[in-house]
Write a protein that holds these residues in place. Structure first.
Motif: not given
Length: 371
Positions: A345-349
């Motif tokens: 869902a995000t670049i952190d994911d």
């Protein structure tokens, strides 16, 4: 003629007729299939896909590190707007695992020409590169400034030759702009025929500042008065420009990949940039592919043609596929054997998933399910 012979002859003639109809009858469908998949950490047509440049006179850049493995962006190949699909062609496509038959208008809307579709895809691809750079550098806590600029100017419009693509818009009628949409809202406060005053930094000054890795200088701003006209669709006041979001980065990152359109490579470009600018080897030598749009803040958005992208990635050798959360259920319904779909869902994911992959903790991955 014996009845049996007549029946066989009639059946044969019917089959021949059906075959001719199927081979000649055009149907309003188009076909999608797996397109090229390119390693963002590698080269394409002899040039690096991602290149962090070090230009004289520009502020310092961080060290660029060696990388290994694959962070492949994926694409979908589509039939051209002029392609005439036959009934047999549609039936064949529906039966194949590596093909997707869709209504023609989903790829080529009736209200847009093929050229307009191509131009829109090219613009989305360019915008996705900018957002990928912004998301990556923000992830690395490197400075990124954002501004609103003139994306394009309609020929013959009131703004033609008054405003220019690349001009940074700082205010409209003295009111500072807060985003691309605010430009239009401020213009439409006028009635068609009235004049609007833009405060802009000329594109030449903007480019010069960006070469130095600096924000466009506010002292270079000037006021430009532009007339308005009535919009053809709803009669509102317009000047004939398309506002866009621009960025100033502390160093230049060149993304070189021709003949690709659309915004879906954003996530993989961002990850490739992060990998090149950090000492950690993000993949640990593994073959990871993926897709997804990305915004400046690192949020990953869903894309079209997900099944064709997973098929193409697996054929190329990918073991893991970073899948936008919004595409997870659809992708999991027809997952290629041997490919792990990772919900993202995000670049952190994505970065968290890569850490688990390179350290062998794949049982901890957030996997896509069909429900």
């Amino acid at each position: 003629m014996p009845r049996r012979t007549a029946t066989l002859l009639t059946s044969a003639l019917l089959l021949i007729t059906m075959f001719c109809v199927g081979a000649l009858l055009n149907v309003p469908y188009a076909e999608m299939s797996p397109g090229p998949t390119v390693n963002t950490l590698g080269s394409h047509d002899g040039d690096p896909v991602l290149n962090v440049k070090d230009e004289p006179g520009r502020k310092g850049r961080p060290e660029v590190y060696d990388t290994s493995g694959n962070l492949n962006m994926t694409t979908v190949r589509v039939t051209s707007s002029e392609y005439k699909m036959t009934l047999f062609g549609a039936l064949s496509g529906w039966l194949r695992h590596d093909s997707l038959v869709v209504p023609h208008h989903t790829l080529y809307p009736d209200d847009k020409s093929a050229q307009e579709v191509d131009e829109e895809n090219a613009e989305e691809f360019t915008a996705s590169q900018e957002s990928a750079k912004a998301a990556a550098l923000k992830e690395l806590d490197l400075p990124v400034s954002t501004h609103i600029l003139v994306g394009s100017v309609e020929k013959g419009a009131p703004a033609h030759k008054r405003l220019h693509a690349g001009d940074v818009i700082t205010a409209v009628d003295g009111t500072p702009v807060g985003g691309a949409q605010s430009v239009g809202k401020l213009v439409t406060k006028h009635k068609p025929g009235e004049r609007v005053t833009f405060t802009v930094i000329p594109s030449a000054r903007v480019k010069a500042a960006q070469k130095r890795g600096e924000k466009p200088p506010a002292e270079d701003a000037k006021k430009v008065t532009v007339g308005t006209r009535k919009a053809a669709d709803d009669g509102r006041a317009v000047v004939g420009i398309q506002p866009a979001v621009g960025h100033t980065f502390p160093f230049e990152i060149d993304i070189k990949l021709a003949d690709i359109g659309g915004p879906s490579a954003g996530l993989m470009f961002a990850l490739g940039i992060v990998d090149k600018l950090t000492p950690a080897d993000l993949t640990g030598g593994k073959f990871v592919a993926g897709t997804g749009t990305i915004d400046d803040d690192g949020k990953v958005g869903e894309i079209g043609g997900i099944q064709m992208k997973t098929v193409g990635a697996r054929k190329k050798g990918a073991e893991y596929f970073l899948t936008p959360a919004g595409n997870c259920a659809s992708a999991a319904k027809d997952k290629p054997e041997g490919l792990t779909l990772v919900k993202t869902a995000t670049i952190d994911d994505a970065l968290s998933a890569l850490k688990k992959i390179r350290s062998g903790r794949t049982d901890e991955l957030s996997r896509c399910t069909a429900h």
